[in-house]
Design an enzyme around this catalytic site. Structure first.
Site, PDB file in Angstrom:
ATOM      1  N   HIS A 100      37.411  38.800  34.711  1.00  0.00           N
ATOM      2  CA  HIS A 100      38.384  37.876  34.114  1.00  0.00           C
ATOM      3  C   HIS A 100      37.856  37.383  32.783  1.00  0.00           C
ATOM      4  O   HIS A 100      36.696  36.962  32.669  1.00  0.00           O
ATOM      5  CB  HIS A 100      38.613  36.670  35.032  1.00  0.00           C
ATOM      6  CG  HIS A 100      39.392  35.564  34.378  1.00  0.00           C
ATOM      7  ND1 HIS A 100      38.880  34.286  34.206  1.00  0.00           N
ATOM      8  CD2 HIS A 100      40.626  35.545  33.816  1.00  0.00           C
ATOM      9  CE1 HIS A 100      39.775  33.535  33.600  1.00  0.00           C
ATOM     10  NE2 HIS A 100      40.848  34.263  33.349  1.00  0.00           N
ATOM     11  N   SER A 101      38.686  37.453  31.733  1.00  0.00           N
ATOM     12  CA  SER A 101      38.371  36.868  30.439  1.00  0.00           C
ATOM     13  C   SER A 101      37.042  37.415  29.894  1.00  0.00           C
ATOM     14  O   SER A 101      36.945  38.616  29.628  1.00  0.00           O
ATOM     15  CB  SER A 101      38.359  35.343  30.569  1.00  0.00           C
ATOM     16  OG  SER A 101      38.331  34.711  29.322  1.00  0.00           O
ATOM     17  N   MET A 102      36.019  36.599  29.726  1.00  0.00           N
ATOM     18  CA  MET A 102      34.725  37.100  29.281  1.00  0.00           C
ATOM     19  C   MET A 102      34.223  38.201  30.199  1.00  0.00           C
ATOM     20  O   MET A 102      33.630  39.193  29.737  1.00  0.00           O
ATOM     21  CB  MET A 102      33.697  35.956  29.224  1.00  0.00           C
ATOM     22  CG  MET A 102      32.310  36.389  28.811  1.00  0.00           C
ATOM     23  SD  MET A 102      31.096  35.033  28.914  1.00  0.00           S
ATOM     24  CE  MET A 102      30.903  34.889  30.708  1.00  0.00           C
ATOM     25  N   ALA A 104      36.018  40.319  31.775  1.00  0.00           N
ATOM     26  CA  ALA A 104      36.776  41.525  31.450  1.00  0.00           C
ATOM     27  C   ALA A 104      36.203  42.190  30.195  1.00  0.00           C
ATOM     28  O   ALA A 104      36.123  43.424  30.116  1.00  0.00           O
ATOM     29  CB  ALA A 104      38.244  41.178  31.245  1.00  0.00           C
ATOM     30  N   HIS A 264      46.181  31.631  31.721  1.00  0.00           N
ATOM     31  CA  HIS A 264      44.940  32.404  31.620  1.00  0.00           C
ATOM     32  C   HIS A 264      44.246  32.564  32.975  1.00  0.00           C
ATOM     33  O   HIS A 264      43.613  33.579  33.237  1.00  0.00           O
ATOM     34  CB  HIS A 264      44.013  31.713  30.624  1.00  0.00           C
ATOM     35  CG  HIS A 264      42.770  32.472  30.306  1.00  0.00           C
ATOM     36  ND1 HIS A 264      42.775  33.779  29.857  1.00  0.00           N
ATOM     37  CD2 HIS A 264      41.456  32.102  30.381  1.00  0.00           C
ATOM     38  CE1 HIS A 264      41.524  34.188  29.660  1.00  0.00           C
ATOM     39  NE2 HIS A 264      40.713  33.191  29.966  1.00  0.00           N
TER      40      HIS A 264
END
Length: 287
Positions: A100-102, A104, A264
């Site tokens: 997720h996010s970072m 990813a 997010h």
């Protein structure tokens, strides 16, 4: 997958890394990577909905219950190297990723660098890192130096209750996130301090990066990915605030793209079951 999880610790050469583990050890090996300032609990809602998966969700260094890195130790490539050290510790020569996010972005770095080791990757609202061009490097480094010196005089906030910490985390987030989602993350992210509560997070994580990929660097990693990749973008998430980035993502032919309504942290909120259904189907194809 079982609703319950258990804790593990990995004693790596430079620090100890904590993780939450779900599923059957004989299932598809998957390493979970959370977003910036979050922790392994980010997968609490979707992990129990994944079948035939052995998910080891890490607290990346500096986050959650894991140890902290030395000064300037939180580049994407250093975090990616930690993931590989955990994989070696597990004896996993090939494995999949859930980020997720970072997390990813780190997954993209690994998949682009070591396609022979990455079986596939499921990504949530993240792919390309923040970039800057070569001519911006001196100013970027100057920002890092100034912030590093100022960090010595800063103290972590102390809250007199967990509820106040939850409110502060929700209010201070750069993205919309519900109190329920914050509660899941905060439970693993706090520690007692002087009769109150403060963050376990390493303050260094708040520093600007000393160096960033250029846009050409970032794209090169994604274009080098050869393993199956599935990306869920949140329609009210981070990427949709940057139309030029979204446009570039939609042009990558090697990525299966899904777009869902939600913020997010949609995997911790109402669309969680939809996210899990997409990823469960994707992971089944890898086995």
């Amino acid at each position: 997958m079982s609703v319950s999880s258990h804790e593990v610790r990995f004693s790596l050469p430079s620090l100890e890394v904590a993780a939450k583990v779900w599923g059957n050890p004989d299932g598809l090996p998957v390493i979970g990577l959370h977003g910036w300032l979050d922790n392994a609990a980010t997968f609490d809602r979707i992990a129990p909905l994944l079948n035939d998966v052995h998910l080891v969700a890490l607290d990346l260094p500096g986050h959650g219950l894991s140890g902290h890195m030395p000064a300037a130790g939180y580049s994407l490539w250093q975090q990616a190297a930690t993931v590989l050290q955990v994989a070696e510790n597990l004896g996993w020569k090939r494995f999949a990723l859930l980020g997720h996010s970072m997390g990813a972005i780190i997954s993209g770095v690994l998949a682009g660098s070591l396609p022979e080791r990455i079986m596939g990757a499921c990504l949530i609202d993240g792919l390309l890192p923040f970039t800057s061009e070569a001519e911006d490097a001196p100013k970027q480094m100057a920002r890092f130096f100034a912030a590093s010196l100022a960090l010595e005089s800063k103290r972590k906030p102390v809250y007199d209750s967990v509820d106040k910490a939850i409110q502060a985390r929700a209010k201070g987030s750069n993205t919309d996130i519900s109190n329920e989602a914050v509660k899941i993350l905060v439970e693993r992210g706090l520690m007692p301090d002087n009769g109150g509560w403060t963050w376990r997070t390493d303050p260094q994580l708040m520093l600007p990066s000393p160096m960033r990929f250029t846009s050409n660097h970032a794209v090169a990693f994604i274009e080098a990915i050869t393993s199956p990749t599935c990306l869920v973008l949140a329609n009210q998430g981070v990427m949709h605030k940057h139309p030029q980035v979204l446009d570039r993502i939609e042009r990558f032919q090697n990525i299966e793209l899904h777009q869902l309504d939600g913020g997010h942290h949609l995997h911790l909120e109402e669309p969680a079951s939809e996210v899990a259904t997409i990823f469960d189907s994707f992971f089944r194809k890898l086995t």
